[in-house]
Write an enzyme that holds these catalytic residues in place. Structure first.
Site, mmCIF file in Angstrom:
data_model
loop_
_atom_site.group_PDB
_atom_site.id
_atom_site.type_symbol
_atom_site.label_atom_id
_atom_site.label_comp_id
_atom_site.label_asym_id
_atom_site.label_seq_id
_atom_site.Cartn_x
_atom_site.Cartn_y
_atom_site.Cartn_z
ATOM 1 N N GLY A 8 0.824 -1.216 0.000
ATOM 2 C CA GLY A 8 0.000 0.000 0.000
ATOM 3 C C GLY A 8 0.852 1.258 0.000
ATOM 4 N N ALA A 10 1.816 3.065 -2.377
ATOM 5 C CA ALA A 10 1.463 4.116 -3.340
ATOM 6 C C ALA A 10 0.234 4.901 -2.886
ATOM 7 C CB ALA A 10 1.219 3.503 -4.723
ATOM 8 N N GLY A 11 -0.245 4.629 -1.673
ATOM 9 C CA GLY A 11 -1.376 5.380 -1.138
ATOM 10 C C GLY A 11 -0.906 6.593 -0.343
ATOM 11 N N THR A 37 -5.145 0.387 -6.712
ATOM 12 C CA THR A 37 -6.598 0.564 -6.798
ATOM 13 C C THR A 37 -6.841 2.029 -7.152
ATOM 14 O OG1 THR A 37 -6.836 1.281 -4.506
ATOM 15 C CG2 THR A 37 -6.917 -1.099 -4.910
ATOM 16 N N THR A 123 -6.391 1.177 12.723
ATOM 17 C CA THR A 123 -7.069 2.474 12.892
ATOM 18 C C THR A 123 -7.755 2.599 14.243
ATOM 19 O OG1 THR A 123 -8.931 3.770 12.057
ATOM 20 C CG2 THR A 123 -9.006 1.426 11.606
ATOM 21 N N ASP A 124 -7.880 3.833 14.702
ATOM 22 C CA ASP A 124 -8.633 4.093 15.943
ATOM 23 C C ASP A 124 -10.097 3.705 15.796
ATOM 24 O OD1 ASP A 124 -9.489 6.177 14.264
ATOM 25 O OD2 ASP A 124 -8.970 7.797 15.655
ATOM 26 N N GLU A 125 -10.566 3.570 14.542
ATOM 27 C CA GLU A 125 -11.989 3.266 14.329
ATOM 28 C C GLU A 125 -12.381 1.894 14.843
ATOM 29 O OE1 GLU A 125 -14.017 4.036 10.752
ATOM 30 O OE2 GLU A 125 -12.851 5.811 10.273
ATOM 31 N N ALA A 149 -14.973 -2.736 10.744
ATOM 32 C CA ALA A 149 -15.127 -4.158 11.088
ATOM 33 C C ALA A 149 -14.117 -5.004 10.323
ATOM 34 C CB ALA A 149 -16.554 -4.611 10.780
ATOM 35 N N PRO A 202 -19.831 19.351 1.279
ATOM 36 C CA PRO A 202 -20.953 18.577 1.818
ATOM 37 C C PRO A 202 -20.691 18.116 3.256
ATOM 38 C CG PRO A 202 -19.619 17.204 0.357
ATOM 39 C CD PRO A 202 -18.955 18.541 0.402
#
Ligand code: NAD
Ligand code: TDX
Length: 335
Positions: A8, A10-11, A37, A123-125, A149, A202
């Site tokens: 990952g 290249a992200g 991606t 992640t903290d998520e 999840a 938005p």
């Protein structure tokens, strides 16, 4: 460590980590392994020293491909993931393939190759939302959306792999990250680039002032590097920015830096299952010597300026795949 694989790479954060590693360790060779991606972009690596960098296009969900890339490497740092919560709500098949199966392949390849260190960027998520106070690493996982999840699933397999096979895995759980080269689906680059085009921003509106903790991308990279080099296998490390802001406060600051006012805000229907607040305590990583360096005011000013100065980077993205996604995601959502 002489040679590492960065999946990952290249992200957004992965490319910052590649740049950070090459400038911090002059003898290091980095292999970037990336599927490219919609979120992967070789332009993110345009400034790296090619004599110490190899790029391989591949998918971590393909065991043979990732095993081949890891051969001869001392460590692997996995950034490869599907990362956008809103896209995981539209459909999570790719999230499960990369964030769960892909992680399992990395662990199996590490076992087969006796890789010395495996770091999974999480992640903290995965803790879910917290109304007050901050999560510590021993708090339970309570992910509340398909993206988080899938990240929690990858973590659990990694910790089980460590327990069962002794695989030397460390996990980092980072806060919301900001800075240059972030795909403009995420709030900061989306809002800055919309404003550059005189479009509205938005803002999700569910009647709550959602809060995120903001971590500068180079600080996230150095936190991951600290855990990689000084962390203990089987351990988890929070990487916090200690910059909590309500989304409306963040939005108003971006508007101000872009010379706009709140007439540029378009309230839109809330994200389903929108987590109210993320907050983590990074004392454990601080004890290993890590400290974020970027000051919030400077970080956001530099970030806004970077997108304003680098339209050549984001314009092709916004004119490409992003265009259809944006229409699908935001159409008829005004409130
Ligand atoms: P990003 O979406 O910018 O980049 C993800 C990269 O992974 C892309 O280059 C993509 O091509 C690659 N990739 C995706 N699937 C792949 C696969 N199957 N095989 C190989 N490569 C693949 O992501 P990011 O924001 O830089 O996040 C990097 C990591 O950090 C992720 O694991 C994410 O969960 C975690 N994280 C992100 C944040 C944040 O605020 N962005 C915060 C905490 C943790
Ligand atoms: O258009 C928007 N309007 C809006 O109000 C978008 C895209 C977001 N938001 C809100 C939702 C969140 O409260 O802004 C906040 C931040 O949203 P995102 O940028 O989508 O990030 P978030 O959902 O918090 O997740 C991010 O942080 C943790 C990353 O995308 C994850 O990869 C990371 O693990």
């Amino acid at each position: 460590m002489k040679k590492i694989v960065v999946t990952g790479g290249a992200g957004f954060i992965g490319s910052a980590f590649v740049r950070y590693s090459l400038r911090t360790y002059p003898d290091l060779h980095v292999v970037t392994f990336d599927k490219l991606t919609y979120a992967g972009n070789l332009e993110n690596l345009r400034d790296v020293d090619e004599s110490r960098h190899t790029y391989i296009q591949g998918d971590i969900a393909d065991y043979d491909a990732i095993h081949g890339a890891m051969e001869g490497c001392d460590a692997i740092v996995n950034f490869a993931a599907d990362t956008h919560v809103d896209r995981s709500i539209l459909g999570a098949t790719d999230f499960i393939s990369t964030n769960v199966t892909g992680v399992y392949n990395i662990l199996e390849a590490a076992k087969a190759l006796n890789t010395e260190r495996v770091l999974l960027v999480s992640t903290d998520e995965i803790y879910g939302s917290i109304a007050e106070g901050s999560f510590v690493e021993t708090d339970p996982q309570e992910p509340k959306n398909p993206y988080s999840a899938s990240k929690a699933g990858g973590e659990l397999i990694a910790l089980a792999h460590h327990n069962t096979f002794g695989t030397p895995v460390m996990i980092t759980r980072g806060s919301n990250t900001y800075g240059p080269y972030q795909y403009p689906e995420k709030i900061m680059p989306l809002f800055i680039t919309n404003l550059a085009d005189d479009e509205k921003v938005p803002l999700y509106s569910g009647g709550e002032n959602n809060v995120r903790d903001w971590l500068y991308v180079d600080d996230h990279a150095s936190g991951i590097d600290t855990a990689l080099r000084h962390g203990s296998p089987g351990e988890v490390y929070n990487v916090a920015g200690d910059n909590e802001r309500e989304n409306i406060v963040l939005t108003n600051r971006i508007l101000e830096l872009c010379g706009k006012d709140d007439s540029s805000i378009q309230l839109v229907k809330d994200r389903p299952g929108h987590d109210f607040r993320y907050s983590i305590d990074a004392s454990k990583l601080h004890a290993l010597g890590w400290k974020p360096q970027m000051d919030w005011d400077k970080g956001i000013e530099e970030t806004v300026a970077w997108y304003q100065d680098n339209e050549a980077w984001w314009r092709p993205i916004k004119n490409g795949e992003f265009k259809e996604y944006y229409k699908r995601q935001y159409a008829n959502r005004e409130v």
